[in-house]
Design a protein around this motif. Structure first.
Motif, PDB file in Angstrom:
ATOM      1  N   PHE A  96       0.846  -1.188   0.000  1.00 53.54           N
ATOM      2  CA  PHE A  96       0.000   0.000   0.000  1.00 53.54           C
ATOM      3  C   PHE A  96       0.887   1.246   0.000  1.00 53.54           C
ATOM      4  N   VAL A  97       0.611   2.168  -0.914  1.00 54.41           N
ATOM      5  CA  VAL A  97       1.488   3.328  -1.101  1.00 54.41           C
ATOM      6  C   VAL A  97       0.700   4.625  -0.958  1.00 54.41           C
ATOM      7  N   VAL A  98       1.199   5.521  -0.102  1.00 62.01           N
ATOM      8  CA  VAL A  98       0.727   6.899  -0.058  1.00 62.01           C
ATOM      9  C   VAL A  98       1.807   7.778  -0.679  1.00 62.01           C
ATOM     10  N   GLN A  99       1.462   8.430  -1.782  1.00 64.07           N
ATOM     11  CA  GLN A  99       2.325   9.418  -2.431  1.00 64.07           C
ATOM     12  C   GLN A  99       1.540  10.728  -2.440  1.00 64.07           C
ATOM     13  N   HIS A 100       2.077  11.755  -1.802  1.00 67.96           N
ATOM     14  CA  HIS A 100       1.373  13.038  -1.780  1.00 67.96           C
ATOM     15  C   HIS A 100       1.262  13.597  -3.192  1.00 67.96           C
ATOM     16  N   MET A 101       0.034  13.613  -3.715  1.00 67.93           N
ATOM     17  CA  MET A 101      -0.237  14.117  -5.058  1.00 67.93           C
ATOM     18  C   MET A 101      -1.684  14.552  -5.140  1.00 67.93           C
ATOM     19  N   PRO A 102      -1.980  15.516  -6.014  1.00 69.84           N
ATOM     20  CA  PRO A 102      -3.386  15.890  -6.204  1.00 69.84           C
ATOM     21  C   PRO A 102      -4.153  14.853  -7.014  1.00 69.84           C
ATOM     22  N   GLU A 103      -5.455  15.013  -7.024  1.00 68.79           N
ATOM     23  CA  GLU A 103      -6.349  14.094  -7.727  1.00 68.79           C
ATOM     24  C   GLU A 103      -5.978  13.998  -9.205  1.00 68.79           C
ATOM     25  N   GLY A 104      -6.009  12.773  -9.720  1.00 63.76           N
ATOM     26  CA  GLY A 104      -5.762  12.556 -11.144  1.00 63.76           C
ATOM     27  C   GLY A 104      -4.349  12.119 -11.468  1.00 63.76           C
ATOM     28  N   PHE A 105      -3.369  12.639 -10.749  1.00 68.16           N
ATOM     29  CA  PHE A 105      -1.975  12.337 -11.070  1.00 68.16           C
ATOM     30  C   PHE A 105      -1.561  10.942 -10.598  1.00 68.16           C
ATOM     31  N   THR A 106      -2.207  10.446  -9.528  1.00 74.53           N
ATOM     32  CA  THR A 106      -1.834   9.121  -9.022  1.00 74.53           C
ATOM     33  C   THR A 106      -2.212   8.010  -9.997  1.00 74.53           C
ATOM     34  N   ALA A 107      -3.257   8.208 -10.785  1.00 78.20           N
ATOM     35  CA  ALA A 107      -3.617   7.208 -11.796  1.00 78.20           C
ATOM     36  C   ALA A 107      -2.522   7.106 -12.851  1.00 78.20           C
ATOM     37  N   SER A 108      -1.993   8.252 -13.273  1.00 79.45           N
ATOM     38  CA  SER A 108      -0.885   8.246 -14.238  1.00 79.45           C
ATOM     39  C   SER A 108       0.353   7.602 -13.634  1.00 79.45           C
ATOM     40  N   LEU A 109       0.611   7.892 -12.348  1.00 78.60           N
ATOM     41  CA  LEU A 109       1.757   7.296 -11.666  1.00 78.60           C
ATOM     42  C   LEU A 109       1.610   5.780 -11.594  1.00 78.60           C
ATOM     43  N   ALA A 110       0.424   5.307 -11.225  1.00 82.06           N
ATOM     44  CA  ALA A 110       0.189   3.863 -11.126  1.00 82.06           C
ATOM     45  C   ALA A 110       0.357   3.186 -12.483  1.00 82.06           C
ATOM     46  N   ASP A 111      -0.180   3.793 -13.527  1.00 83.29           N
ATOM     47  CA  ASP A 111      -0.052   3.216 -14.871  1.00 83.29           C
ATOM     48  C   ASP A 111       1.409   3.132 -15.293  1.00 83.29           C
ATOM     49  N   ARG A 112       2.161   4.175 -15.006  1.00 82.80           N
ATOM     50  CA  ARG A 112       3.571   4.199 -15.381  1.00 82.80           C
ATOM     51  C   ARG A 112       4.350   3.120 -14.618  1.00 82.80           C
ATOM     52  N   LEU A 113       4.135   3.006 -13.313  1.00 83.37           N
ATOM     53  CA  LEU A 113       4.843   1.999 -12.511  1.00 83.37           C
ATOM     54  C   LEU A 113       4.428   0.584 -12.915  1.00 83.37           C
ATOM     55  N   ASN A 114       3.161   0.408 -13.258  1.00 87.72           N
ATOM     56  CA  ASN A 114       2.707  -0.907 -13.698  1.00 87.72           C
ATOM     57  C   ASN A 114       3.402  -1.322 -14.991  1.00 87.72           C
ATOM     58  N   HIS A 115       3.602  -0.356 -15.871  1.00 87.93           N
ATOM     59  CA  HIS A 115       4.291  -0.627 -17.145  1.00 87.93           C
ATOM     60  C   HIS A 115       5.748  -1.033 -16.909  1.00 87.93           C
ATOM     61  N   LEU A 116       6.362  -0.492 -15.851  1.00 83.28           N
ATOM     62  CA  LEU A 116       7.771  -0.754 -15.583  1.00 83.28           C
ATOM     63  C   LEU A 116       8.008  -1.994 -14.720  1.00 83.28           C
ATOM     64  N   SER A 117       6.941  -2.543 -14.120  1.00 88.98           N
ATOM     65  CA  SER A 117       7.097  -3.558 -13.081  1.00 88.98           C
ATOM     66  C   SER A 117       6.551  -4.922 -13.487  1.00 88.98           C
ATOM     67  N   ASP A 118       7.118  -5.965 -12.883  1.00 87.25           N
ATOM     68  CA  ASP A 118       6.540  -7.300 -12.996  1.00 87.25           C
ATOM     69  C   ASP A 118       5.371  -7.448 -12.029  1.00 87.25           C
ATOM     70  N   ILE A 119       5.508  -6.848 -10.843  1.00 84.74           N
ATOM     71  CA  ILE A 119       4.423  -6.872  -9.876  1.00 84.74           C
ATOM     72  C   ILE A 119       3.312  -5.954 -10.388  1.00 84.74           C
ATOM     73  N   GLN A 120       2.054  -6.310 -10.129  1.00 86.52           N
ATOM     74  CA  GLN A 120       0.935  -5.484 -10.587  1.00 86.52           C
ATOM     75  C   GLN A 120       0.842  -4.214  -9.756  1.00 86.52           C
ATOM     76  N   VAL A 121       0.612  -3.076 -10.420  1.00 87.78           N
ATOM     77  CA  VAL A 121       0.459  -1.785  -9.745  1.00 87.78           C
ATOM     78  C   VAL A 121      -0.829  -1.137 -10.235  1.00 87.78           C
ATOM     79  N   LYS A 122      -1.635  -0.624  -9.310  1.00 88.51           N
ATOM     80  CA  LYS A 122      -2.882   0.026  -9.698  1.00 88.51           C
ATOM     81  C   LYS A 122      -3.243   1.121  -8.693  1.00 88.51           C
ATOM     82  N   GLU A 123      -4.093   2.044  -9.142  1.00 89.68           N
ATOM     83  CA  GLU A 123      -4.656   3.014  -8.210  1.00 89.68           C
ATOM     84  C   GLU A 123      -5.725   2.306  -7.391  1.00 89.68           C
ATOM     85  N   ALA A 124      -5.698   2.498  -6.080  1.00 94.31           N
ATOM     86  CA  ALA A 124      -6.623   1.806  -5.189  1.00 94.31           C
ATOM     87  C   ALA A 124      -8.065   2.243  -5.429  1.00 94.31           C
TER      88      ALA A 124
END
Length: 355
Positions: free
Chosen positions: A194-222
């Motif tokens: 579980f990850v808390v990253q201080h960011m405004p609404e909307g940007f965390t979805a882009s962050l999750a998508d980017r990390l998911n693309h780079l990772s073997d482990i699944q990453v998603k916005e909660a």
């Protein structure tokens, strides 16, 4: 005095940003530029401490300009982003490249209501300037060493059916730090993350998508109400708090919009406090780069409850050594790790076999 160069293709935006910053006694605006090419010439001539940089500009855009600033001048850069999806994606890319932080224009490329983010802008510019000023001292500074927490520490629950969960908190510099941690977690990690990253609404979805693309482990916005599963990373949505509750033999994510003492939403303290209430779970709490002290009070609650290993990012790899430093000085941290070593440290704490 923090010397700032303001870069934006809008004369109106340049004027507003300049006026906001110039009103702050710690800041001096030494120049402005209309595009990336002009910005690079002004940096060479004026040698600012900090640059505010619009992402969407003609001639040379913010992303290309940032790359050159980092490669050539190694200056802290505050990106000025739009709220469009393209703007959000570009912002995440800039943060991963090494931008210090970002602010968002409230209502488009020319925001008449820019005053809404005035305090955020000033706060970030001052933090960026201070980070730059401390660089020469870093090598000679006495490193902080962890004091063994006086409370429970990492004690195994007495039941053999204990499960595991990982909790990560980060802020300024977090997207780049997460890029060095999340992609290095194994896809079969026997715990939800579980990850808390201080960011405004909307940007965390882009962050999750980017990390998911780079990772073997699944990453998603909660998502509110979803079951948390091992081998998946859940990033708290910007503008909402994330708690984790027990629902029978499962963990479930609950999102809300309550205000918090730390003023952050999502709040690390809020998430960590919910983690402290999980019984029969071994927990790993990680605090990484960021301004302020969010996470310290929550980790105290986790340690009181027991069965937790605490890790802080080292000063050496932090963009801002605020959140980790607060927890270390409070005597709450077992291990201090360079960001490159945090994934391995998390993995070593999590059992590979399901019980």
């Amino acid at each position: 005095m923090i010397r700032v160069l303001v870069v934006d293709d809008s004369a109106f935006m340049r004027k507003m940003i300049t006026d906001f910053l110039a009103a702050e006694i710690q800041i001096e605006v030494i120049g402005t530029a209309r595009n990336g090419e002009e910005a690079l010439k002004k940096i060479e001539l004026l040698q600012p401490d900090v640059v505010t940089l619009d992402i969407e500009m003609p001639v040379m855009n913010g992303t290309d300009t940032l790359r050159k600033i980092i490669d050539i001048y190694k200056l802290p850069v505050i990106m000025v982003s739009s709220q469009t999806q393209q703007g959000k994606d570009r912002t995440i890319n800039c943060l991963e490249m090494g931008a210090f932080d970002f602010i968002t224009k409230p209502s488009g490329a020319i925001s008449l209501d820019l005053y809404k983010i005035k305090e955020q802008l000033i706060e970030r510019v001052i933090a960026a300037g201070l980070s730059q000023a401390k660089k020469p001292e870093a090598a000679s500074a006495e490193p902080l060493t962890p004091k063994r927490p006086a409370s429970a520490g990492f004690e195994k629950p007495k039941t053999k059916s204990a499960r595991q969960a990982v909790f990560i908190a980060t802020s300024t510099g977090g997207p780049r730090a997460l890029q060095k941690v999340i992609p290095n977690l194994p896809k079969d990690l026997n715990a939800p993350v579980f990850v808390v990253q201080h960011m405004p609404e909307g940007f965390t979805a882009s962050l999750a998508d980017r990390l998911n693309h780079l990772s073997d482990i699944q990453v998603k916005e909660a998502e509110n109400g979803e079951e948390a599963k091992a081998g998946c990373v859940y990033i708290a949505p910007g503008g909402k708090n994330m708690t984790v509750i027990q629902d029978g033999g499962r963990l479930r994510i609950v999102l809300d919009v309550h205000d918090t003492a730390s003023r952050h939403k999502p709040s690390a303290d809020y998430m960590f406090r919910s983690a402290s209430r999980l019984s029969d779970y071994e927990k790993v709490a990680v605090i990484m780069t960021g301004m302020g002290s969010d996470g310290t009070e929550g980790v105290k609650e986790m340690l009181k409850a027991g069965s937790v290993k605490t890790i802080a990012e080292s000063d050496e790899s932090c963009v801002v050594f605020g959140m980790p430093k607060s927890a270390i000085k409070a005597g709450l941290i077992h291990d201090i790790k360079h960001v490159e070593d945090i994934a391995a440290s998390i993995t070593s704490c999590v059992k590979k076999e399901r019980v």
